[in-house]
Enzyme design. Structure first.
Site, PDB file in Angstrom:
ATOM      1  N   ASP A  87      -0.252  -8.733  11.101  1.00  0.00           N
ATOM      2  CA  ASP A  87      -0.562  -7.783  10.058  1.00  0.00           C
ATOM      3  C   ASP A  87       0.346  -8.134   8.817  1.00  0.00           C
ATOM      4  OD1 ASP A  87      -0.200  -5.229   8.666  1.00  0.00           O
ATOM      5  OD2 ASP A  87      -1.220  -4.351  10.236  1.00  0.00           O
ATOM      6  N   HIS A 134     -10.344   3.987  18.492  1.00  0.00           N
ATOM      7  CA  HIS A 134      -9.680   2.540  19.069  1.00  0.00           C
ATOM      8  C   HIS A 134     -10.404   2.189  20.271  1.00  0.00           C
ATOM      9  CE1 HIS A 134      -6.448   3.593  16.086  1.00  0.00           C
ATOM     10  NE2 HIS A 134      -6.399   2.544  16.053  1.00  0.00           N
ATOM     11  N   GLU A 174      -0.976   0.251  13.330  1.00  0.00           N
ATOM     12  CA  GLU A 174      -0.420   1.526  14.129  1.00  0.00           C
ATOM     13  C   GLU A 174       0.038   1.041  15.717  1.00  0.00           C
ATOM     14  OE1 GLU A 174      -3.397   1.503  12.937  1.00  0.00           O
ATOM     15  OE2 GLU A 174      -4.220   3.333  12.086  1.00  0.00           O
ATOM     16  N   GLN A 234       0.665  -1.241   0.057  1.00  0.00           N
ATOM     17  CA  GLN A 234      -0.132  -0.017  -0.080  1.00  0.00           C
ATOM     18  C   GLN A 234       0.860   1.309   0.269  1.00  0.00           C
ATOM     19  OE1 GLN A 234      -2.324  -0.618   3.769  1.00  0.00           O
ATOM     20  NE2 GLN A 234      -0.416  -1.259   4.661  1.00  0.00           N
ATOM     21  N   ASP A 249      -0.857 -13.181   6.108  1.00  0.00           N
ATOM     22  CA  ASP A 249      -2.357 -13.302   5.960  1.00  0.00           C
ATOM     23  C   ASP A 249      -3.100 -13.709   6.916  1.00  0.00           C
ATOM     24  OD1 ASP A 249      -4.956 -13.424   5.104  1.00  0.00           O
ATOM     25  OD2 ASP A 249      -4.176 -14.368   3.148  1.00  0.00           O
ATOM     26  N   ALA A 250      -3.835 -12.766   7.733  1.00  0.00           N
ATOM     27  CA  ALA A 250      -4.533 -13.282   8.918  1.00  0.00           C
ATOM     28  C   ALA A 250      -5.391 -14.497   8.749  1.00  0.00           C
ATOM     29  CB  ALA A 250      -5.109 -12.242   9.511  1.00  0.00           C
ATOM     30  N   PRO A 292      -5.777  -7.368   0.189  1.00  0.00           N
ATOM     31  CA  PRO A 292      -5.544  -8.772   0.917  1.00  0.00           C
ATOM     32  C   PRO A 292      -6.556  -8.996   1.792  1.00  0.00           C
ATOM     33  CG  PRO A 292      -3.878  -7.089   1.900  1.00  0.00           C
ATOM     34  CD  PRO A 292      -4.682  -6.805   0.955  1.00  0.00           C
ATOM     35  N   ASP A 344      -9.032  -5.021  12.865  1.00  0.00           N
ATOM     36  CA  ASP A 344      -8.751  -3.804  12.690  1.00  0.00           C
ATOM     37  C   ASP A 344      -8.185  -3.817  11.283  1.00  0.00           C
ATOM     38  OD1 ASP A 344      -8.524  -1.086  13.082  1.00  0.00           O
ATOM     39  OD2 ASP A 344      -6.746  -1.298  14.358  1.00  0.00           O
TER      40      ASP A 344
END
Length: 307
Positions: A109, A65, A89, A34, A141-142, A169, A160
């Site tokens: 992530d 959050h 983040e 990205q 990849d989660a 993705p 998130d």
């Protein structure tokens, strides 16, 4: 967005343009996944844009959050193992670690470069949470990572992730097939919560589809919403539970947690407001059954291409 521009311009669905006055360019570049811009803006302070879409602003990131994390953790009887999908983040992690019961956090992530940028440029967000010994940080990849976990292992799953875009993705982390996998990985009494994009009247397709898809798998699914000033619109979350629970029972459970010590560390949520978020406007409640569709691997949701 040009580096010499006085304004950062963000497009929403190619139908709305938001102009942000730039005070300072902090970082601009591309990772494998990205485009990343970190700028200091008038009013909003330090702000992160991913693929030229606003992601998080210093002035109000705590609103988003806290709303994402704490309802699920307060509703769970004893959250010890929390899984975070995305959250580069580090602010979602920061909020999770405010709960003493949490013994392990696994954060996955896909974009290691972005996480490393956040570690350097966004200390106000993560506040050294990445150094916590409870954390296991995975770059993958989660969906693949969750599949590798033991069944009945996760207490709370927090998504998130950015909304799915063409070629991105995350599209297959919001489908019926994936939620069947997630259901097996959650313990009895497990809870999952998803940031689900905008709830504005002219574009709430994603959250309604996510709600409808989760209802195919989990016995209790609820939507709640907040207003995020830097997003210029209301923002929604979908929470699902592996037990039958009415909205009244959910609110009663939150009321029981009114004295939880975590509220002492929050800047946005309080015991009354956290319940308020679950009361939806009539037009939106009317859309819960009439709009949206079940998302599948063959037909996932694609942001801006699925209106």
């Amino acid at each position: 967005m040009r580096e010499k521009s006085k304004y950062y311009v963000e497009s929403f669905l190619n139908k709305l343009l938001f102009y942000y006055k730039i005070e300072e360019f902090i970082y601009t570049g591309k990772t494998k996944f990205q485009k990343v811009d970190i700028v200091r803006l008038s009013l909003l302070g330090k702000t992160v844009f991913l693929d030229e879409k606003i992601q998080s602003a210093e002035c109000d990131e705590f609103i988003y959050h806290e709303a994402l994390v704490h309802p699920a953790l307060l509703l769970h009887s004893n959250p010890e193992f929390v899984y975070i999908a995305g959250g580069g983040e580090g602010a979602t992690l920061r909020e999770v670690l405010k709960h003493r019961s949490v013994k392990k956090v696994r954060m996955c992530d896909i974009d290691e470069e972005f996480v490393n940028l956040c570690k350097v440029y966004l200390p106000e967000w993560h506040r050294d949470s990445f150094d916590d010994k409870k954390l296991t940080l995975i770059y993958e990849d989660a969906r693949k990572d969750v599949l590798s976990l033991s069944d009945n292992s996760i207490d709370v799953y927090i998504s998130d992730l950015t909304e799915p875009i063409e070629g991105g993705p995350s599209a297959f982390l919001f489908t019926q097939e994936y939620f069947k996998i997630l259901d097996k990985k959650l313990k009895k009494g497990g809870i999952s919560v998803f940031q689900a994009g905008s709830t504005v009247i002219y574009y709430c397709d994603f959250i309604l589809s996510l709600y409808k898809t989760l209802k195919e798998i989990f016995p209790s699914v609820f939507i709640y919403e907040i207003f995020v000033p830097s997003f210029h619109m209301s923002w929604g979350f979908v929470i699902s539970l592996k037990e039958n629970l009415s909205l009244k029972e959910l609110l009663d459970r939150l009321e029981i947690q009114r004295e939880d010590e975590v509220y002492r560390f929050l800047k946005f949520l309080n015991p009354s407001y956290i319940k308020k978020m679950f009361f939806l406007p009539e037009y939106f409640k009317a859309s819960l059954n009439s709009k949206g569709r079940v998302l599948t691997d063959k037909n996932p949701f694609i942001w801006e291409g699925d209106v």
